[in-house]
Design a protein around this motif. Structure first.
Motif, PDB file in Angstrom:
ATOM      1  N   ILE A  57       0.852  -1.194   0.000  1.00  0.00           N
ATOM      2  CA  ILE A  57       0.000   0.000   0.000  1.00  0.00           C
ATOM      3  C   ILE A  57       0.884   1.240   0.000  1.00  0.00           C
ATOM      4  CG2 ILE A  57      -1.813   1.253   1.226  1.00  0.00           C
ATOM      5  CD1 ILE A  57      -2.596  -1.417   2.517  1.00  0.00           C
ATOM      6  N   SER A  58       0.605   2.149  -0.894  1.00  0.00           N
ATOM      7  CA  SER A  58       1.400   3.376  -0.986  1.00  0.00           C
ATOM      8  C   SER A  58       0.513   4.591  -0.747  1.00  0.00           C
ATOM      9  CB  SER A  58       2.073   3.482  -2.361  1.00  0.00           C
ATOM     10  OG  SER A  58       1.105   3.490  -3.395  1.00  0.00           O
ATOM     11  N   PHE A  59       1.169   5.701  -0.404  1.00  0.00           N
ATOM     12  CA  PHE A  59       0.460   6.949  -0.128  1.00  0.00           C
ATOM     13  C   PHE A  59       0.962   8.045  -1.061  1.00  0.00           C
ATOM     14  CE2 PHE A  59       0.719   4.559   3.847  1.00  0.00           C
ATOM     15  CZ  PHE A  59      -0.610   4.487   4.202  1.00  0.00           C
ATOM     16  N   GLN A  60       0.068   8.947  -1.367  1.00  0.00           N
ATOM     17  CA  GLN A  60       0.419  10.123  -2.159  1.00  0.00           C
ATOM     18  C   GLN A  60      -0.166  11.346  -1.475  1.00  0.00           C
ATOM     19  OE1 GLN A  60      -0.820   9.938  -6.259  1.00  0.00           O
ATOM     20  NE2 GLN A  60      -0.233  12.055  -6.690  1.00  0.00           N
ATOM     21  N   ASP A  61       0.715  12.270  -1.097  1.00  0.00           N
ATOM     22  CA  ASP A  61       0.285  13.463  -0.356  1.00  0.00           C
ATOM     23  C   ASP A  61      -0.480  13.073   0.907  1.00  0.00           C
ATOM     24  OD1 ASP A  61       1.381  15.096  -2.361  1.00  0.00           O
ATOM     25  OD2 ASP A  61      -0.470  15.017  -3.532  1.00  0.00           O
ATOM     26  N   ASP A  62       0.079  12.077   1.634  1.00  0.00           N
ATOM     27  CA  ASP A  62      -0.504  11.613   2.899  1.00  0.00           C
ATOM     28  C   ASP A  62      -1.941  11.130   2.733  1.00  0.00           C
ATOM     29  OD1 ASP A  62       1.786  12.040   4.421  1.00  0.00           O
ATOM     30  OD2 ASP A  62       1.294  14.144   4.746  1.00  0.00           O
ATOM     31  N   LYS A  63      -2.194  10.457   1.622  1.00  0.00           N
ATOM     32  CA  LYS A  63      -3.536   9.942   1.360  1.00  0.00           C
ATOM     33  C   LYS A  63      -3.435   8.720   0.454  1.00  0.00           C
ATOM     34  CE  LYS A  63      -8.111  11.593  -0.161  1.00  0.00           C
ATOM     35  NZ  LYS A  63      -8.768  11.780   1.137  1.00  0.00           N
ATOM     36  N   ILE A  64      -4.325   7.747   0.674  1.00  0.00           N
ATOM     37  CA  ILE A  64      -4.399   6.594  -0.228  1.00  0.00           C
ATOM     38  C   ILE A  64      -5.224   7.004  -1.442  1.00  0.00           C
ATOM     39  CG2 ILE A  64      -5.255   4.244  -0.521  1.00  0.00           C
ATOM     40  CD1 ILE A  64      -4.783   3.773   2.426  1.00  0.00           C
ATOM     41  N   LYS A  65      -4.582   7.020  -2.609  1.00  0.00           N
ATOM     42  CA  LYS A  65      -5.275   7.447  -3.823  1.00  0.00           C
ATOM     43  C   LYS A  65      -5.424   6.318  -4.839  1.00  0.00           C
ATOM     44  CE  LYS A  65      -4.081  12.336  -3.395  1.00  0.00           C
ATOM     45  NZ  LYS A  65      -3.506  13.539  -4.043  1.00  0.00           N
ATOM     46  N   ASN A  66      -4.840   5.159  -4.542  1.00  0.00           N
ATOM     47  CA  ASN A  66      -4.994   4.005  -5.414  1.00  0.00           C
ATOM     48  C   ASN A  66      -6.424   3.482  -5.282  1.00  0.00           C
ATOM     49  OD1 ASN A  66      -5.047   1.148  -6.207  1.00  0.00           O
ATOM     50  ND2 ASN A  66      -2.845   1.376  -6.504  1.00  0.00           N
TER      51      ASN A  66
END
Length: 249
Positions: free
Chosen positions: A152-161
């Motif tokens: 699981i990865s985060f983008q800008d402190d949010k899960i966007k996947n």
């Protein structure tokens, strides 16, 4: 000549009664005080004429430090809107309202975000809320919620996947439909090959292999299997729900 006859035993008795009455009154006061501030009520924190209310996982000192307020400094020249903007930038704070009670007194009312799950990825633990926002990293303060592990990865402190967010939403919906599964689950693991595992910790540890699809049917099978095991007091280490029938050993 007039004589006053004093009954010493009666004096001691009256004194003892007064002591008992005082002790009972004090106990009643303490009980009512504790009752008033129970059920999530928190005593407002006063620090340098700064009153903080509504905080739960955050301490008043953390809030003061985040604002950068120095002890003994007058609040007369502080910009209320700017202080609110600063606090809204804290990942644990959902909303905030600041009221100037006087030139030297501010009232801060806070609503904190509530952690929905703990995400474990790349040797780090993250608390996330119901909007997939990261609330903390390696600073877990909510210990009664399950852990979700995987790539699981985060983008800008949010899960966007979208695939991951849909997977987490399915887990959340399943727990709302079957709260007892939520209470019994310590971790949900999704491997890189797509296989999903539930780790049950109560009343006895069980590893459950769900398969590559998590839906209502699988959750119903899990609920029925756990209910059967508990009712029959069976010792089960592994439960396989990939087929039409549940297989356990």
């Amino acid at each position: 000549m007039r004589h006053n006859i004093i009954d010493i035993s009666q004096l001691f008795l009256n004194k003892r009664i007064r002591i008992y009455v005082f002790a009972i009154s004090l106990a009643v006061f303490v009980f009512l005080f504790s009752l008033f501030f129970s059920e999530g009520q928190k005593i407002p924190t006063l620090a340098n004429k700064l009153i903080v209310m509504g905080h739960n996982k955050l301490s008043s000192q953390e809030i003061i430090n985040f604002l950068g307020i120095q002890p003994g400094v007058s609040f007369k020249n502080y910009d209320i809107n700017n202080l609110e903007k600063i606090l809204k930038g804290h990942p644990r704070i959902k909303s905030v309202s600041i009221t100037r009670k006087s030139k030297d007194q501010l009232l801060i009312s806070i609503v904190e975000r509530r952690a929905k799950f703990i995400i474990r990825t790349k040797d780090h633990l993250h608390e996330i809320d119901d909007e997939f926002n990261v609330m903390s990293t390696n600073d877990i303060r909510e210990f009664s919620i399950p852990v979700i592990s995987g790539d699981i990865s985060f983008q800008d402190d949010k899960i966007k996947n979208s695939v991951i967010s849909e997977f987490i939403t399915t887990i959340s919906d399943s727990f709302e439909a079957y709260p007892s599964i939520h209470d019994r689950t310590s971790e949900i693991l999704k491997n890189k090959d797509g296989e999903i595992f539930f780790y049950i910790h109560y009343p006895k540890p069980i590893k459950v292999q769900i398969g590559t699809t998590l839906d209502r049917k699988q959750i119903r099978k899990l609920y029925a299997s756990l209910a059967y095991f508990e009712n029959q007091n069976k010792e089960v280490n592994f439960l396989d729900l990939r087929g039409e029938d549940a297989v356990y050993h």
